[in-house]
Design an enzyme around this catalytic site. Sequence first.
Site, PDB file in Angstrom:
ATOM      1  N   LYS A   1       0.805  -1.226   0.000  1.00  0.00           N
ATOM      2  CA  LYS A   1       0.000   0.000   0.000  1.00  0.00           C
ATOM      3  C   LYS A   1       0.837   1.275   0.000  1.00  0.00           C
ATOM      4  O   LYS A   1       0.449   2.284  -0.587  1.00  0.00           O
ATOM      5  CB  LYS A   1      -0.941   0.006   1.206  1.00  0.00           C
ATOM      6  CG  LYS A   1      -2.006  -1.092   1.164  1.00  0.00           C
ATOM      7  CD  LYS A   1      -3.035  -0.816   0.099  1.00  0.00           C
ATOM      8  CE  LYS A   1      -4.186  -1.820   0.138  1.00  0.00           C
ATOM      9  NZ  LYS A   1      -5.071  -1.664  -1.044  1.00  0.00           N
TER      10      LYS A   1
ATOM     11  N   GLU B   1      -9.885   5.994   2.966  1.00  0.00           N
ATOM     12  CA  GLU B   1     -10.674   4.922   3.550  1.00  0.00           C
ATOM     13  C   GLU B   1      -9.725   3.779   3.852  1.00  0.00           C
ATOM     14  O   GLU B   1      -8.629   3.714   3.290  1.00  0.00           O
ATOM     15  CB  GLU B   1     -11.734   4.456   2.555  1.00  0.00           C
ATOM     16  CG  GLU B   1     -11.245   3.438   1.497  1.00  0.00           C
ATOM     17  CD  GLU B   1     -10.233   4.004   0.503  1.00  0.00           C
ATOM     18  OE1 GLU B   1     -10.155   5.252   0.399  1.00  0.00           O
ATOM     19  OE2 GLU B   1      -9.522   3.213  -0.141  1.00  0.00           O
TER      20      GLU B   1
ATOM     21  N   SER C   1       1.631  -9.682  -0.955  1.00  0.00           N
ATOM     22  CA  SER C   1       1.339  -8.252  -0.858  1.00  0.00           C
ATOM     23  C   SER C   1       1.492  -7.659   0.536  1.00  0.00           C
ATOM     24  O   SER C   1       1.682  -6.461   0.689  1.00  0.00           O
ATOM     25  CB  SER C   1      -0.071  -7.989  -1.386  1.00  0.00           C
ATOM     26  OG  SER C   1      -1.002  -8.791  -0.690  1.00  0.00           O
TER      27      SER C   1
END
Lengths: 397, 268
Positions: A89, A111, A377
């Site tokens: 991210k 969010e 990830s």
Amino acid sequence: MLMPDKRGYFGRYGGRFVPEMLMIPLRELETAFRAAIRDKDFRSKLAYYLKYYVGRPTPLYLAERLSRRMGGARIYLKREDLNHTGAHKINNTLAQVLLAERMGKSRIIAETGAGQHGVATATAAALFNLECHIYMGEEDMRRQAMNVFRMNLLGADVTPVRQGSRTLKDAINEAIRDWVTNVKNTYYVIGSVVGPSPYPMMVREFQSVIGQEARRQIKRAEGRLPDTIVACVGGGSNALGIFYPFRGDDVRLIGVEAAGLGLDTGKHSATLSAGSPGILHGALSYLLQTREGQIRETHSIAPGLDYPGVGPEHAFFKDNGRATYVSVTDDEALKGFRILSETEGIIPALESAHAVAYAAKIATKMASDQIIVINLSGRGDKDVAIMAERGKGGKVC
Amino acid sequence: MNRIDLLFKRLKREGKKALIPFITAGDPDLGTTRDLVFALEECGAHIIELGVPFSDPLADGPVIQAASLRALRQGTDLKKILVLVEEIRRGTDIALILMTYYNPVYRFGLGELTLQASMAGVDGFIIPDLPPEEAAEWSGLARANNLDVIFLVAPNTPLSRARSVARKTSGFLYTVSVTGITGKRKGIPEGLADYLKMLRTVTDKPLAVGFGISSASQVKEIGALCEGVIIGSALVDSLAHYGDKKDAFIHIRSFVSSLAKALTGNHP
């Protein structure tokens, strides 16, 4: 053909289905984004932070014990879990916050579902000294309490969202409402390849660093490209990030969605596998919806996959066959979680465990000279509470 | 010419402004919605906006979010709302507009919905998440079925864009009073008069102002600057506030009558 087109479409998917108040801000954002990625200063600043702050390039690691256990293909892990803050991210949030700073915005909102995007946004906002507000579903705040604590430590304000299913979808609704109201000074950092144009293109661009590195690394390690790449898909940012640089190659691309308790139970988040086209959060893409067009509540053990929509470019890849989308259940994902922890000493995020589970399954049927790359990830520390709850402190599955 | 065009023509001739209440269809049930439409008309409303409930109303504040949820729990959907419109249409000629998010429309099918809505007696649609850029097909089909396609402008819409949106809207131009979501606000937004004056330089079409308007004094002041005033959350809120339907109707009748009086100076 260039994707997306001028109107923000990937084939028939994408677009800009938003209230009038956001039309001009989205146009301004697109202009600023296009200028930034062409600007040498922006690019070198981003490259600097990705290297010295995030820790890129992340390793492409040959998981020998896992490969041997499966008894088939050679399995590589793209170690996005080793990024600062523990997931892919940060690649996107750092770039978007740099863009926000460049646009002169003083306030950052985002969010978050699992909390990873919220933490990564709060981190980037702290680094560049910008005010930061995170919207998070109340149910997710309970499931991922540690990430809420981390965001608070980083100086961000976390607002619980009590509407709807109290998860990611509802957090996005609230973030959009905030953005509509405060659009003048506020930059909205969307965490996946979803939302109105230019977000899907922009987040893809900032996450493509994963695939670009992996391409170089596998060539160096094996002298060739992999046969198959496997990544989990919620909104789809880590998957698109690793898929995109391989889109023109003869490489099988597999996106793994969350089948939750099973596709036939209705309690899942497998949008591409079981959904139909519709409009949510500003884009036309696949959705989990009722016959009347109401958005369905979703389920996944992995909060980051618990979302009824998916990026429009994935919808495009599904329809034209460039990528294949499959799903694994909560239980299968837990097996993936456990097998990677045991064989490699790497605890994956529950989201990434979906990719591990599917890759492990197909690896056994592949030849020993074939190569699979799994996009790992994120790391699983955030999930220990969920695991403890499920396993009641003992064996998890 | 449809009902909305004729209405604004008549009001202009009479020197009056349109009172446009919004209610969520199916909140708390469709029977109440029907009774409410007739009550609102009696109290001086000129156009009724019926909200189609959606699970993810991202342009709406808490009041209309809650109303949508109540309506959805009753099983309200577009099909049932069209049946309701047909029933209402038998009893009144008041202009009826459906306000809906795009996904239920998309799922219904654009061609099918425009056809059925027109037959049921709907006069127009407002779809807040369908800007003109995405509305080419919808506009074509709606116009072919004599339905108005009402677009929105906001305070941050530049004049050049407002001109093009105004060209594409029909019926009226929905002028959002503030950059924000639906919900009650106090006073008159700063710069509203100038904003409306600017809009006047790019279009002759009626301007109806909505978002944040909840009192007779606001209605009076804003009504002097445009052709129509839209009241949403204030009404929906009072419907929810009174547990008893009779009490709610008494309150709403007196509230809407006071708005009508403030707008036109005399009771219709």
